[in-house]
Design an enzyme around this catalytic site. Structure first.
Site, mmCIF file in Angstrom:
data_model
loop_
_atom_site.group_PDB
_atom_site.id
_atom_site.type_symbol
_atom_site.label_atom_id
_atom_site.label_comp_id
_atom_site.label_asym_id
_atom_site.label_seq_id
_atom_site.Cartn_x
_atom_site.Cartn_y
_atom_site.Cartn_z
ATOM 1 N N SER A 291 -23.364 -26.604 23.076
ATOM 2 C CA SER A 291 -24.688 -26.862 22.495
ATOM 3 C C SER A 291 -24.765 -26.602 21.002
ATOM 4 O O SER A 291 -25.593 -27.185 20.309
ATOM 5 C CB SER A 291 -25.747 -26.046 23.226
ATOM 6 O OG SER A 291 -25.402 -24.676 23.222
ATOM 7 N N GLU B 166 -41.261 -22.094 15.822
ATOM 8 C CA GLU B 166 -40.754 -20.759 16.099
ATOM 9 C C GLU B 166 -39.241 -20.869 16.167
ATOM 10 O O GLU B 166 -38.722 -21.959 16.455
ATOM 11 C CB GLU B 166 -41.297 -20.236 17.428
ATOM 12 C CG GLU B 166 -40.557 -20.728 18.698
ATOM 13 C CD GLU B 166 -40.637 -22.240 18.927
ATOM 14 O OE1 GLU B 166 -41.605 -22.851 18.458
ATOM 15 O OE2 GLU B 166 -39.727 -22.801 19.576
ATOM 16 N N LYS C 262 -30.411 -28.992 18.757
ATOM 17 C CA LYS C 262 -31.845 -28.858 18.461
ATOM 18 C C LYS C 262 -32.408 -30.049 17.685
ATOM 19 O O LYS C 262 -33.578 -30.393 17.823
ATOM 20 C CB LYS C 262 -32.105 -27.570 17.679
ATOM 21 C CG LYS C 262 -31.850 -26.292 18.478
ATOM 22 C CD LYS C 262 -32.850 -26.122 19.604
ATOM 23 C CE LYS C 262 -32.719 -24.762 20.288
ATOM 24 N NZ LYS C 262 -33.612 -24.665 21.482
#
Lengths: 263, 407
Positions: B394, B128, B106
């Site tokens: 990830s 969010e 991220k």
């Protein structure tokens, strides 16, 4: 061809009368409330009624309309049911009716079929607030084909040239959003300045102000710089408090009297 | 799908994946901008800002410098020797996004967007978050650049990912619990959009996945594509060629797009793994691409879990990061084009895979990532031993440790 909504709002503008439009979520607070409520609001002096089509994820709405949408969905409200209610209202009254809602249920119903069935039921206009000018053509062609009004929104962040283009693409009226934010917010002096600025750009359509118009005094203040107002969350709040139709008529009448003080 | 009137249905040139989206933000029939008028000028500004930044070598230099010196890039590719031996059906490699600062991919995106926020002159950022990884990555870069940060998170997710709530607060962000709807990522996204529409003049919205109105899906993809670019160069160094198959999990789809995008015009096969939750047949899943139909949610047209009346259906996944009824529009396009194959695995299969990867490779994956690992069970039935598979790891699984401990 000019439809009943356009006739009413343009007629008001020519006569110097401020237009009064109410918004209510279909099937709120109960499934059988909408038809009666339409009559009560008409008796209270409404020029038109906006009926909100509930959606599971109302991202542009504040808490009042979010709650009313959830209740309406729990009451079993869907697009065919809304068309039936409109037809029932239309059977007893020529009150202009506008449907307002999120776009996904319209897509799911089928765009062509949605506007055809809306026109058949007696709907006069449609507002799809998530559909900006760039995405409007695929809806606007159907709107025009059925002699419906297609009402687009302009907001305080909309540049002047774009307000003009939105006015040109709209019919029925132009929906002027008084301030940034979701429905049911507060308004201040700045909101009046925003609206007054927008009005100089809107030449084709009557311009009605919505978002945060919650008292007769505010309605009058906005009507002085526009062609009328739309009352939404404030009505939902009355209904949440359990006001009966007769009381809603009296409540609506206060707005009508407030606006009539303009002239 | 007759309702897609007015949209270009023509398939894009299959060699032209780098040419999408078009000027209106469409990936074939998907994407666009379905947002209140109040946000249109902000999106226009963002598009112009991003366009300028892309042409400005100093922006790229600053972004790459932060990736290197702050996020810890490049992340390695690890040969999964024991996992490969376990299946004996392919050579399996792992792209280690779990080793990024904050523990997931991220941050590749939040670094890019916070630099754009700085360029825009806005001092307040909002985000969010579902699993909390995007929230932590946003809080981290906001702290680094000295900006006010508000993160919207569903109350349900705050409970199941409490470690990340504490991390965000430690970093100085304000975490706002969202109590509407299903109290998960979908509702957190709606609430962030409500904040943005209200405070649009001074607020930069850092969206965490390849979703939302144009230009977000494109911008997030571009920032995440560093994953695939590095992988391609690293595999070339390790095996002297492109891999045969790439596998990544898909919620909104940002790690998968970033991993896949640099390979789209090659012949590499790609698999996106969605969450089947309790099982597709139970209806409690988050398999948007494999079970959904096209619709509009949160600003763009894409596959969506919805009922016959167009109301958004509840997604279900044990993994908070995959528990979302929508998906990025580019994935919808890649699915329809047949370029990426989308599949799903259940909560149970993901939990087993998390355990397997931990025991065999010494890597505790995030529950989201475990879905990609879990698909190897099926994929390995079809591969040949000489084939090379790369799984995008990830994120790491610290945040999921209480869930793992319960099983």
């Amino acid at each position: 061809m000019i439809n009943a909504l356009e006739q009413r709002l343009s007629g008001n503008r020519e006569r110097g009368v401020a237009s009064l439009v109410f918004f209510v979520t279909a099937g709120y607070p109960t499934a059988d409330a909408t038809v009666e409520l339409a009559q009560a609001l008409e008796e209270g002096g409404a020029d038109a009624l906006e009926i909100g089509m509930p959606f599971s994820d109302p991202m542009a709405d504040g808490p009042m309309i979010q709650k009313s949408s959830a209740v309406a969905l729990a009451n079993g409200v869907n697009v065919p049911w809304i068309f039936e209610q409109v037809a029932r209202i239309r059977n007893r009254s020529p009150l202009p009716i506008v449907l307002m809602g999120y776009v996904n249920p319209v897509l799911r119903y089928g765009v062509g079929r949605f506007f055809a069935d809306a026109a058949d039921a007696g709907v006069n206009g449609v507002i799809l607030p998530e559909v900006p000018l760039e995405e409007w053509p695929r809806f606007g062609d159907h709107v025009a084909a059925h002699y419906l009004s297609g009402i687009l929104l302009a907001t305080p962040t909309t540049p002047a040239e774009r307000v003009r283009a939105i006015d040109a693409a709209s019919s029925g009226f132009l929906y002027a959003v008084s301030s940034t934010g979701v429905t049911g917010g507060n308004t201040d002096e700045q909101a009046l300045i925003n609206v007054a600025g927008m009005r100089t750009l809107v030449t084709k359509n009557p311009m009605l102000v919505g978002f945060g118009v919650s008292t007769p005094a505010q309605a009058l203040a906005f009507a002085k710089v526009s062609d009328g107002v739309i009352i939404g969350s404030a009505l939902i709040r009355q209904l949440e408090n359990g006001q009966k139709s007769s009381e809603i008529s009296v409540w609506a009448r206060d707005f009508r009297s407030g606006l009539d003080a303009r002239s | 799908m007759t309702w897609r009137n007015g949209v270009n249905h023509e398939k894009a040139d299959v060699h032209g994946f780098s040419g999408i989206p078009d000027a209106r933000g469409y990936y074939g029939a998907y994407g666009g901008r379905f947002v209140p008028e109040t946000l249109i000028s902000a999106l226009d500004e963002l598009e112009a800002l991003y366009g300028d930044a892309r042409r400005d070598p100093s922006f790229a230099a600053e972004y790459e410098s932060m990736l290197r010196s702050f996020a810890g890039r490049p992340t390695p590719v690890t040969y999964a020797e024991r996992l490969s031996a376990h299946y004996a059906k392919a050579r399996i490699f792992l792209k280690r996004e779990d080793l990024c600062h904050t523990g997931a991919h991220k941050i590749n995106n939040t670094i890019g967007q916070i630099l754009l926020a700085k360029r825009s002159g806005k001092s307040r950022v909002i985000a969010e978050t579902g699993a909390g990884q995007h929230g932590v990555a946003t809080a981290t870069v906001a702290a680094k650049l000295g900006m006010e940060c508000i993160v919207y998170m569903g109350e349900e997710d705050m409970g199941r990912q409490s470690l990340n709530v504490h991390r965000m607060e430690m970093l100085g962000a304000r975490v706002v619990p969202v109590t509407s709807g299903t109290r998960t990522l979908k509702d957190a996204t709606s609430e962030a959009l409500r904040d943005w529409v209200t405070n649009v003049r001074d607020t930069f919205y850092i969206i965490g996945s390849v979703v939302g109105p144009h230009p977000y899906p494109q911008m997030v993809r571009d920032f995440q594509s560093v994953i695939g670019r590095e992988t391609r160069a690293q595999m070339d160094a390790l095996v002297g060629r492109d891999p045969d198959i790439l596998v990544a999990c898909v919620g909104g789809g940002s790690n998968a797009i970033g991993f896949f995008h640099p390979f789209l015009e090659s012949s590499v096969r790609m698999v996106g793994v969605e969450a089947a939750g309790l099982g597709i047949e139970t209806g409690k899943h988050a398999a948007t691409l494999t079970q959904g139909t096209p619709g509009v949610l949160h600003g763009s047209l894409s596959y969506l879990l919805q009922d016959a009346e167009g109301q958004v259906q509840l997604a279900h996944s044990l993994s908070a990061g995959l528990d979302y009824p929508g998906v990025g529009p580019e994935h919808s396009y890649l699915k329809d084009e047949g370029r990426v194959h989308y599949v799903s695995v259940t909560d149970r299969e993901a939990l087993q895979a998390a355990r397997l990867l931990s025991r065999l490779e010494g890597i505790i994956p995030a529950l989201e990532t475990a879905h990609a690992v879990a698909y190897l069970e099926k994929l390995m039935l079809t591969t040949r031993p000489e084939e090379v598979v790369v799984v995008n790891i990830s994120g790491r699984g610290d945040k999921d440790i209480t869930t793992y401990a319960r099983i």
